[in-house]
Design an enzyme around this catalytic site. Sequence first.
Site, PDB file in Angstrom:
ATOM      1  N   ARG A  33      77.869 -83.928 -74.046  1.00 23.80           N
ATOM      2  CA  ARG A  33      77.024 -84.678 -73.101  1.00 23.80           C
ATOM      3  C   ARG A  33      77.625 -86.041 -72.754  1.00 23.80           C
ATOM      4  O   ARG A  33      76.890 -87.020 -72.584  1.00 23.80           O
ATOM      5  CB  ARG A  33      75.601 -84.860 -73.637  1.00 23.80           C
ATOM      6  CG  ARG A  33      74.837 -83.566 -73.822  1.00 23.80           C
ATOM      7  CD  ARG A  33      74.248 -83.097 -72.510  1.00 23.80           C
ATOM      8  NE  ARG A  33      73.649 -81.767 -72.630  1.00 23.80           N
ATOM      9  CZ  ARG A  33      72.339 -81.545 -72.732  1.00 23.80           C
ATOM     10  NH1 ARG A  33      71.505 -82.540 -72.719  1.00 23.80           N
ATOM     11  NH2 ARG A  33      71.893 -80.317 -72.817  1.00 23.80           N
ATOM     12  N   ARG A  37      72.682 -88.875 -68.677  1.00 24.61           N
ATOM     13  CA  ARG A  37      71.682 -89.918 -68.398  1.00 24.61           C
ATOM     14  C   ARG A  37      71.936 -91.280 -69.019  1.00 24.61           C
ATOM     15  O   ARG A  37      71.334 -92.262 -68.598  1.00 24.61           O
ATOM     16  CB  ARG A  37      70.290 -89.418 -68.812  1.00 24.61           C
ATOM     17  CG  ARG A  37      69.718 -88.420 -67.828  1.00 24.61           C
ATOM     18  CD  ARG A  37      68.425 -87.838 -68.326  1.00 24.61           C
ATOM     19  NE  ARG A  37      68.685 -86.976 -69.466  1.00 24.61           N
ATOM     20  CZ  ARG A  37      67.745 -86.299 -70.130  1.00 24.61           C
ATOM     21  NH1 ARG A  37      66.478 -86.423 -69.777  1.00 24.61           N
ATOM     22  NH2 ARG A  37      68.064 -85.522 -71.145  1.00 24.61           N
ATOM     23  N   ARG A  46      72.297 -88.610 -59.650  1.00 18.63           N
ATOM     24  CA  ARG A  46      71.256 -87.619 -59.912  1.00 18.63           C
ATOM     25  C   ARG A  46      70.087 -87.836 -58.951  1.00 18.63           C
ATOM     26  O   ARG A  46      69.539 -86.878 -58.405  1.00 18.63           O
ATOM     27  CB  ARG A  46      70.823 -87.779 -61.369  1.00 18.63           C
ATOM     28  CG  ARG A  46      69.553 -87.122 -61.786  1.00 18.63           C
ATOM     29  CD  ARG A  46      69.784 -85.683 -62.164  1.00 18.63           C
ATOM     30  NE  ARG A  46      68.586 -85.117 -62.755  1.00 18.63           N
ATOM     31  CZ  ARG A  46      67.530 -84.726 -62.062  1.00 18.63           C
ATOM     32  NH1 ARG A  46      67.515 -84.849 -60.757  1.00 18.63           N
ATOM     33  NH2 ARG A  46      66.480 -84.202 -62.673  1.00 18.63           N
ATOM     34  N   ASP A  83      74.966 -76.453 -66.395  1.00 17.36           N
ATOM     35  CA  ASP A  83      73.972 -76.355 -67.464  1.00 17.36           C
ATOM     36  C   ASP A  83      73.894 -74.922 -67.965  1.00 17.36           C
ATOM     37  O   ASP A  83      74.261 -73.982 -67.266  1.00 17.36           O
ATOM     38  CB  ASP A  83      72.602 -76.842 -66.985  1.00 17.36           C
ATOM     39  CG  ASP A  83      71.696 -77.241 -68.153  1.00 17.36           C
ATOM     40  OD1 ASP A  83      72.187 -77.335 -69.294  1.00 17.36           O
ATOM     41  OD2 ASP A  83      70.493 -77.453 -67.921  1.00 17.36           O
ATOM     42  N   TYR A 159      66.025 -69.243 -74.257  1.00 18.66           N
ATOM     43  CA  TYR A 159      65.448 -69.830 -73.033  1.00 18.66           C
ATOM     44  C   TYR A 159      64.906 -68.748 -72.102  1.00 18.66           C
ATOM     45  O   TYR A 159      63.847 -68.894 -71.499  1.00 18.66           O
ATOM     46  CB  TYR A 159      66.495 -70.671 -72.290  1.00 18.66           C
ATOM     47  CG  TYR A 159      66.804 -71.967 -72.994  1.00 18.66           C
ATOM     48  CD1 TYR A 159      66.024 -73.098 -72.791  1.00 18.66           C
ATOM     49  CD2 TYR A 159      67.863 -72.059 -73.881  1.00 18.66           C
ATOM     50  CE1 TYR A 159      66.302 -74.285 -73.448  1.00 18.66           C
ATOM     51  CE2 TYR A 159      68.141 -73.240 -74.557  1.00 18.66           C
ATOM     52  CZ  TYR A 159      67.346 -74.350 -74.326  1.00 18.66           C
ATOM     53  OH  TYR A 159      67.623 -75.515 -74.994  1.00 18.66           O
TER      54      TYR A 159
END
Length: 352
Positions: A33, A37, A46, A83, A159
């Site tokens: 990562r 963010r 973003r 992702d 998921y």
Amino acid sequence: MEPAARQETGREKLLIRALKGAAVERPPVWLMRQAGRYLPEYRELRARAGSFLNLCYTPELAAEVTLQPLRRFAFDGAILFADLPLLADALGQKLDYREGEGPVLEPVRDEAALAQLSMARMHDRLGPVYETVRRLRRQLPEEVTLIGFAGAPWTLATYMVQGRGSQDHAEAKRWAFRDEVGFGRLIHLLVDATTEYLSRQIEAGAEAVQIFDSWASAMPEAGFARWCIEPVGMIVRRLKSRHPHVPVIAFPRAVGIFYAGFAEATGADAVGIDSCMPLSFAQKLQKSCTVQGNLDPQLLAVGGEPMRRESARILEMLGRGRFVFNLGHGILPDTPPEHVGALVEQVRAWRP
Ligand code: 1CP
């Protein structure tokens, strides 16, 4: 044929050499990562992209996000910005991102829902991801290794079955325990699709690949063998037969003693370890594969002397064996970017 991961000098790149187990001048460093963010320039882009999916599926933007951390820090690797659930989307499962929630999917919990999924159009949907890889190979600094990635079948299945991130992965586990044959069909589809996905990334220019099994620790021993080791091993063996020179990193996160023998069983060149693994145990793993890890992301968020001390300990314990410096899991969004800079300088200055 994949483009060779070489610098103009003709020598393989540092990260590639370390992954293959060669003796290196210093341990390479990159961070899971490393795009995201915690960087203000990511948050700005973003916001401009509108949706997170639009960011992932627009090659110009996804390549820019991948490059952002490289402009600030001297990482040895850059990981493709995409992702993990994109592959489910490409197989026909409806995927959405809601603000502050992560991925949300229309759950697949039975054979009828499974029958709706297909690989027929996956490469069309994933075309922009391959284009991002091609752009990155043109734009990245020469010495930086481009890392492609995918989720491992088990982690992606959590998921797909749950429909979102969860703590206990109850729906996926119950399906696996109740109906091995049916759940096995989902896993086999994901083995096939993940192999094709990673192969295409390699053909587009990815020089190494990482398979994230972030939720591997949810399974008891027999389930770990059946749903983590077996499918990841199948993917690695198929990739190796097509692209023998491309190193594969597997990250079965937080599986403790199950790490022993994992690299041999799967054929992975390297394993990612979480922050809770004792370094003395990691040293034993280094005899058979490259170890990647394992600074606690909370220490990176704290920075200063506590971070410096633990990073020095990791380097002293693992830096003379087969090793790639990384975190035990991804960078936290509230991490000050200066801490990342200080860490990268420290690792790059260390010598075996
Ligand atoms: O709001 C935003 O901007 C979205 C936040 C975000 C980002 C930056 C998500 C949603 N995904 C990503 C990028 C991402 N995801 C990368 C890019 C490259 C980099 O590392 O720099 C990678 C490799 C991933 C892989 C990924 N996605 C994993 C495996 C690694 C891990 O962290 O364990 C997992 C589990 C996901 C699912 C996911 N995507 C996003 C979130 C918030 C989550 C986790 C949800 C949960 O907790 O279950």
